[in-house]
Design a protein around this motif. Sequence first.
Motif, PDB file in Angstrom:
ATOM      1  N   ARG A 272     -37.825  46.133  -4.643  1.00  8.05           N
ATOM      2  CA  ARG A 272     -37.745  45.364  -5.895  1.00  8.05           C
ATOM      3  C   ARG A 272     -38.871  45.741  -6.860  1.00  8.05           C
ATOM      4  O   ARG A 272     -38.690  45.708  -8.077  1.00  8.05           O
ATOM      5  CB  ARG A 272     -37.794  43.860  -5.615  1.00  8.05           C
ATOM      6  CG  ARG A 272     -36.468  43.286  -5.152  1.00  8.05           C
ATOM      7  CD  ARG A 272     -36.406  41.770  -5.261  1.00  8.05           C
ATOM      8  NE  ARG A 272     -37.568  41.078  -4.757  1.00  8.05           N
ATOM      9  CZ  ARG A 272     -37.735  40.633  -3.509  1.00  8.05           C
ATOM     10  NH1 ARG A 272     -36.780  40.806  -2.619  1.00  8.05           N
ATOM     11  NH2 ARG A 272     -38.824  39.995  -3.156  1.00  8.05           N
TER      12      ARG A 272
ATOM     13  N   GLU B 121     -37.652  45.352   1.362  1.00  8.78           N
ATOM     14  CA  GLU B 121     -36.920  44.703   0.267  1.00  8.78           C
ATOM     15  C   GLU B 121     -37.850  44.395  -0.900  1.00  8.78           C
ATOM     16  O   GLU B 121     -37.526  44.675  -2.054  1.00  8.78           O
ATOM     17  CB  GLU B 121     -36.255  43.414   0.777  1.00  8.78           C
ATOM     18  CG  GLU B 121     -35.519  42.631  -0.281  1.00  8.78           C
ATOM     19  CD  GLU B 121     -34.361  43.397  -0.915  1.00  8.78           C
ATOM     20  OE1 GLU B 121     -34.086  43.162  -2.112  1.00  8.78           O
ATOM     21  OE2 GLU B 121     -33.742  44.222  -0.224  1.00  8.78           O
TER      22      GLU B 121
ATOM     23  N   ARG C 250     -34.212  52.885  -0.611  1.00 12.28           N
ATOM     24  CA  ARG C 250     -33.370  52.986   0.593  1.00 12.28           C
ATOM     25  C   ARG C 250     -32.197  53.898   0.280  1.00 12.28           C
ATOM     26  O   ARG C 250     -31.576  53.771  -0.768  1.00 12.28           O
ATOM     27  CB  ARG C 250     -32.831  51.604   0.977  1.00 12.28           C
ATOM     28  CG  ARG C 250     -33.833  50.671   1.563  1.00 12.28           C
ATOM     29  CD  ARG C 250     -33.159  49.350   1.898  1.00 12.28           C
ATOM     30  NE  ARG C 250     -32.756  48.703   0.659  1.00 12.28           N
ATOM     31  CZ  ARG C 250     -33.346  47.638   0.142  1.00 12.28           C
ATOM     32  NH1 ARG C 250     -34.322  47.059   0.770  1.00 12.28           N
ATOM     33  NH2 ARG C 250     -32.927  47.118  -0.978  1.00 12.28           N
TER      34      ARG C 250
ATOM     35  N   SER D 258     -38.157  44.809   7.320  1.00 14.20           N
ATOM     36  CA  SER D 258     -37.044  44.717   6.362  1.00 14.20           C
ATOM     37  C   SER D 258     -37.428  43.901   5.145  1.00 14.20           C
ATOM     38  O   SER D 258     -37.085  44.268   4.009  1.00 14.20           O
ATOM     39  CB  SER D 258     -35.809  44.121   7.046  1.00 14.20           C
ATOM     40  OG  SER D 258     -35.361  44.989   8.057  1.00 14.20           O
ATOM     41  N   GLN D 259     -38.148  42.798   5.354  1.00 15.47           N
ATOM     42  CA  GLN D 259     -38.600  41.975   4.222  1.00 15.47           C
ATOM     43  C   GLN D 259     -39.577  42.753   3.338  1.00 15.47           C
ATOM     44  O   GLN D 259     -39.502  42.692   2.111  1.00 15.47           O
ATOM     45  CB  GLN D 259     -39.252  40.689   4.720  1.00 15.47           C
ATOM     46  CG  GLN D 259     -38.282  39.678   5.249  1.00 15.47           C
ATOM     47  CD  GLN D 259     -38.983  38.440   5.786  1.00 15.47           C
ATOM     48  OE1 GLN D 259     -40.199  38.393   5.918  1.00 15.47           O
ATOM     49  NE2 GLN D 259     -38.193  37.414   6.106  1.00 15.47           N
TER      50      GLN D 259
END
Length: 161
Positions: free
Chosen positions: A91, A87, A97, A83-84
């Motif tokens: 960015r 993310e 997503r 998940s990190q």
Amino acid sequence: MRVNHVFTQTMASPEEPVNARLGALLEAFMNRVAHPRGRALAFLNKSSVTVDQAILMDHARTWPGSTPTSLAARMNLSLPSISQMIERLARLGLLRRTEDPADRRRKTIAVTPKARRFLRELQAVRSQEFSAGAAALSPATQKQLVAALARALTELDDAND
């Protein structure tokens, strides 16, 4: 460790499974033809992308419709780690997503055109690095290696069908 030493060491124990010897030889070969130049790692560093993040993008490209859970399982990493990474890559404009219309809690991960370009460039850098690393091989050895690798990849593809 020199390849000749690895080869002699792995061939010295015939009771050892062939795949263990193959693994040691492949590792030694890859270390000799890729890592010393560091071009792929420099490319990743310049792009602010880690090796794990590049692998994640490649998995998302290879298996469209992947979810964070399926990517975590495929990469054998924890869901929070994936998940990190997602993310961070979102960015950077490399991943997108998307909510599943039937279940808004479910998110699918897709690579963006920017990620596709990045992965093509990374593949080109890696291929050039491998070619340069193997350039010292004789033409006959290069030809044998090409044939053996092509056969191996065909067998792997057939095994995964």
